[in-house]
Write an enzyme that holds these catalytic residues in place. Sequence first.
Site, PDB file in Angstrom:
ATOM      1  N   LYS A 174       0.728  -1.568   0.155  1.00  0.00           N
ATOM      2  CA  LYS A 174      -0.140  -0.040   0.496  1.00  0.00           C
ATOM      3  C   LYS A 174       1.249   1.324   0.039  1.00  0.00           C
ATOM      4  CE  LYS A 174      -2.096   2.390   2.972  1.00  0.00           C
ATOM      5  NZ  LYS A 174      -2.237   3.164   2.840  1.00  0.00           N
ATOM      6  N   GLU A 221      10.700   1.303  10.177  1.00  0.00           N
ATOM      7  CA  GLU A 221      11.574   2.055   9.546  1.00  0.00           C
ATOM      8  C   GLU A 221      10.890   3.738  10.227  1.00  0.00           C
ATOM      9  OE1 GLU A 221      13.261   2.264   5.867  1.00  0.00           O
ATOM     10  OE2 GLU A 221      14.073   0.756   6.675  1.00  0.00           O
ATOM     11  N   CYS A 265      13.483  11.285   6.261  1.00  0.00           N
ATOM     12  CA  CYS A 265      13.611  10.973   7.890  1.00  0.00           C
ATOM     13  C   CYS A 265      15.020  11.321   7.926  1.00  0.00           C
ATOM     14  CB  CYS A 265      12.893   9.364   7.925  1.00  0.00           C
ATOM     15  SG  CYS A 265      13.854   8.589   6.993  1.00  0.00           S
ATOM     16  N   GLU A 305       9.571  15.704  15.259  1.00  0.00           N
ATOM     17  CA  GLU A 305      10.011  15.520  14.315  1.00  0.00           C
ATOM     18  C   GLU A 305       8.717  16.551  13.473  1.00  0.00           C
ATOM     19  OE1 GLU A 305       8.754  12.331  11.585  1.00  0.00           O
ATOM     20  OE2 GLU A 305      10.908  12.665  11.261  1.00  0.00           O
TER      21      GLU A 305
HETATM   22  P1  NAD Z   1       1.973   7.918   7.977  1.00  0.00           P
HETATM   23  O1  NAD Z   1       2.040   7.082   9.044  1.00  0.00           O
HETATM   24  O2  NAD Z   1       1.405   9.100   8.122  1.00  0.00           O
HETATM   25  O3  NAD Z   1       1.878   6.933   6.690  1.00  0.00           O
HETATM   26  C1  NAD Z   1       2.802   5.935   6.300  1.00  0.00           C
HETATM   27  C2  NAD Z   1       1.026   5.168   5.814  1.00  0.00           C
HETATM   28  O4  NAD Z   1       1.099   4.630   6.846  1.00  0.00           O
HETATM   29  C3  NAD Z   1       0.546   5.907   4.400  1.00  0.00           C
HETATM   30  O5  NAD Z   1       0.752   4.473   3.666  1.00  0.00           O
HETATM   31  C4  NAD Z   1      -0.570   5.944   5.674  1.00  0.00           C
HETATM   32  O6  NAD Z   1      -1.850   5.217   4.686  1.00  0.00           O
HETATM   33  C5  NAD Z   1      -0.008   4.347   6.267  1.00  0.00           C
HETATM   34  N1  NAD Z   1      -0.970   4.080   7.914  1.00  0.00           N
HETATM   35  C6  NAD Z   1      -1.786   5.216   8.645  1.00  0.00           C
HETATM   36  N2  NAD Z   1      -2.202   4.777   9.780  1.00  0.00           N
HETATM   37  C7  NAD Z   1      -2.049   3.697   9.795  1.00  0.00           C
HETATM   38  C8  NAD Z   1      -3.137   1.810  10.116  1.00  0.00           C
HETATM   39  N3  NAD Z   1      -3.607   2.685  11.407  1.00  0.00           N
HETATM   40  N4  NAD Z   1      -2.630   1.347   9.952  1.00  0.00           N
HETATM   41  C9  NAD Z   1      -2.638   0.671   8.596  1.00  0.00           C
HETATM   42  N5  NAD Z   1      -1.905   2.162   8.100  1.00  0.00           N
HETATM   43  C10 NAD Z   1      -1.359   2.811   8.077  1.00  0.00           C
HETATM   44  O7  NAD Z   1       3.546   8.589   7.780  1.00  0.00           O
HETATM   45  P2  NAD Z   1       3.716   9.471   5.993  1.00  0.00           P
HETATM   46  O8  NAD Z   1       3.914  10.660   7.230  1.00  0.00           O
HETATM   47  O9  NAD Z   1       4.000   9.018   4.594  1.00  0.00           O
HETATM   48  O10 NAD Z   1       5.243   9.673   6.354  1.00  0.00           O
HETATM   49  C11 NAD Z   1       6.322  10.267   6.886  1.00  0.00           C
HETATM   50  C12 NAD Z   1       6.845   9.454   8.076  1.00  0.00           C
HETATM   51  O11 NAD Z   1       7.719   8.487   7.544  1.00  0.00           O
HETATM   52  C13 NAD Z   1       7.870  10.402   8.566  1.00  0.00           C
HETATM   53  O12 NAD Z   1       7.701  10.220  10.829  1.00  0.00           O
HETATM   54  C14 NAD Z   1       9.340  10.004   8.406  1.00  0.00           C
HETATM   55  O13 NAD Z   1      10.133  10.417   9.229  1.00  0.00           O
HETATM   56  C15 NAD Z   1       9.115   9.022   8.493  1.00  0.00           C
HETATM   57  N6  NAD Z   1      10.067   7.988   8.259  1.00  0.00           N
HETATM   58  C16 NAD Z   1      10.987   7.307   7.917  1.00  0.00           C
HETATM   59  C17 NAD Z   1      11.915   7.046   7.100  1.00  0.00           C
HETATM   60  C18 NAD Z   1      12.747   5.681   7.651  1.00  0.00           C
HETATM   61  O14 NAD Z   1      13.108   5.032   7.032  1.00  0.00           O
HETATM   62  N7  NAD Z   1      13.257   5.882   9.191  1.00  0.00           N
HETATM   63  C19 NAD Z   1      11.609   6.659   6.371  1.00  0.00           C
HETATM   64  C20 NAD Z   1      10.409   7.242   5.381  1.00  0.00           C
HETATM   65  C21 NAD Z   1       9.637   7.719   5.906  1.00  0.00           C
HETATM   66  O1  6OD Z   2      17.953   4.873   1.394  1.00  0.00           O
HETATM   67  C1  6OD Z   2      16.854   4.242   2.235  1.00  0.00           C
HETATM   68  O2  6OD Z   2      17.560   2.881   1.799  1.00  0.00           O
HETATM   69  C2  6OD Z   2      15.692   5.087   3.087  1.00  0.00           C
HETATM   70  N1  6OD Z   2      15.294   3.225   3.094  1.00  0.00           N
HETATM   71  C3  6OD Z   2      15.700   5.522   2.456  1.00  0.00           C
HETATM   72  C4  6OD Z   2      14.798   5.862   3.935  1.00  0.00           C
HETATM   73  C5  6OD Z   2      14.403   7.712   3.586  1.00  0.00           C
HETATM   74  C6  6OD Z   2      13.812   8.164   4.400  1.00  0.00           C
HETATM   75  O3  6OD Z   2      13.336   8.618   4.162  1.00  0.00           O
END
Ligand code: NAD
Ligand code: 6OD
Length: 500
Positions: free
Chosen positions: A192, A268, A302, A404
Amino acid sequence: MESTMTRQARFPLPDGLRTLRNYVDGRFVETGRIFDDVSPLDGCVIGQVHEADAALVDHAVKAARKALGGPWGAMSVQERAQRLHAVADVIERRFDAFVAAEVADTGRPMAQARTLDVYRGMANLRTFADLGKVAHGDYFETRLANGQDLMNYTVRKPLGVIASICPWNLPLLSMTWKAGPALACGNTMVVKPSEETPASATLLAEAFDEAGIPPGVFNLVHGFGPGSAGEAMTRHPGVDAVTFTGESRTGSTIMKAVADGVKDISFELGGKNAAVVFADCDFDAAVQGIVTSSFTNAGQVCLCSERVYVERPIFDRFVAALKARTEALRIGWPDDDGVFMGSLISHQHRDKVLSYYRLAEQEGATVVTGGGVPRFGDTRDEGAFVQPTIWTGLPDTARCLREEVFGPVCHVSPFDTEAEVIARVNGTAYGLAGCVWTTNLARAHRVSRQFHAGIVWVNTWFSRDLRTPFGGSRLSGIGREGGRYSLDFYSETTNICVAL
Ligand code: NAD
Ligand code: 6OD
């Protein structure tokens, strides 16, 4: 201003992609429950997305289960690798369409969509296809006290049906980062994408279809989290593991949902990453490094540095140079010459980022630059742009330094000693990434290993080797993916003990 329904988006979705459908059991499926895909560049509606409900998710999970026991499960590792390379080849052939899809959905500069998403998307599939071929098990020989000889060896098997729930910030990167290793290991998937970024996911499903991947191996469902496709995936008893990238709070909700089924998880999550700049750094490289690590993708990575600590002797000069370079950044349309920053992902996210801009002032920050919304005098004024922003003067206890923001913002503080800065760097609930800027080799090693973080870059940022472990601790995640860490997560290991 004309209505967003009648205005033509400056960056529409590629032809054939205005209707965004699910892909289940090898078929593109419309559901009739439509939500709009909106361009964050000018607020225009660019597509209609067919939302999956629990019944369609169930269909997708069953198709994935069937494919697991069918042709995909029966294929050799080499054959699966060949098929994943074929998918990457389709992405390469349709490169411009993928870039256009990412740009339309995210509002990011085309150059960043090319490198961060589309090249990385291909690299993820190709790298894990190849790594899957060299994945191996363990072998131990043992003699027990009674003289009995044993031979132990492990075999890797697919973990099963993987639910992959992805964020909007790097859509194709995230999806392929999970699909590459999961499929190379012989699993099947229900994926998804974020509701904000359905387009490149739909193109990816087309690439799987065009490359002749058997039905049910890669299923795509569109929708939201709670009460929609996301929740249905995490609660489905036929799902064996959930790999999730997104906000820490969402991770916590998903963890509760999967607890009943005791499903495997890889998370992640968010970050509040620190960069430490020592007085002995290469000054220009460090200033540019902080601009890049704080403002790339409008701060929506992130790994971005939202907390910057600069050694006191160079603090004032550093802040002045950072301000000058930030104010020179070009913000604009994705294809503008030299553009560095586009819009944020959505108006809703802009509201969140702007609320932190206001909070910082209430908490007593000095706004070195930015803090508001740029004005263009054209349809971009209907978009979700914000100014890149630098703050100073906040105490480490301020909410703006603990939470964040996920926007183009950093706070710069002076520090005096290594011990002090390490304590401040680690004084966070997160543990994802960090940067150290210094020309002192011993200090680089000494300081970076003391970061409470999954990855620390020295004199660089977001430089990636896909064989390395990636992930975070504390609120930033559970587990590591990348290289053999991904292969381990996406495999079920059986130890076989033979009495000789
Ligand atoms: P989000 O948590 O709002 O949504 C992520 C996904 O989860 C979406 O597909 C959403 O529809 C789904 N989702 C939301 N609630 C859900 C539930 N209750 N059950 C199942 N699925 C659900 O995150 P976002 O706003 O899309 O992304 C930004 C965040 O992601 C930031 O906090 C960022 O730091 C983090 N991020 C982390 C990494 C990493 O590698 N650590 C990488 C990219 C983004
Ligand atoms: O570089 C990657 O493999 C990775 N998963 C990056 C994620 C970045 C987050 O915003």
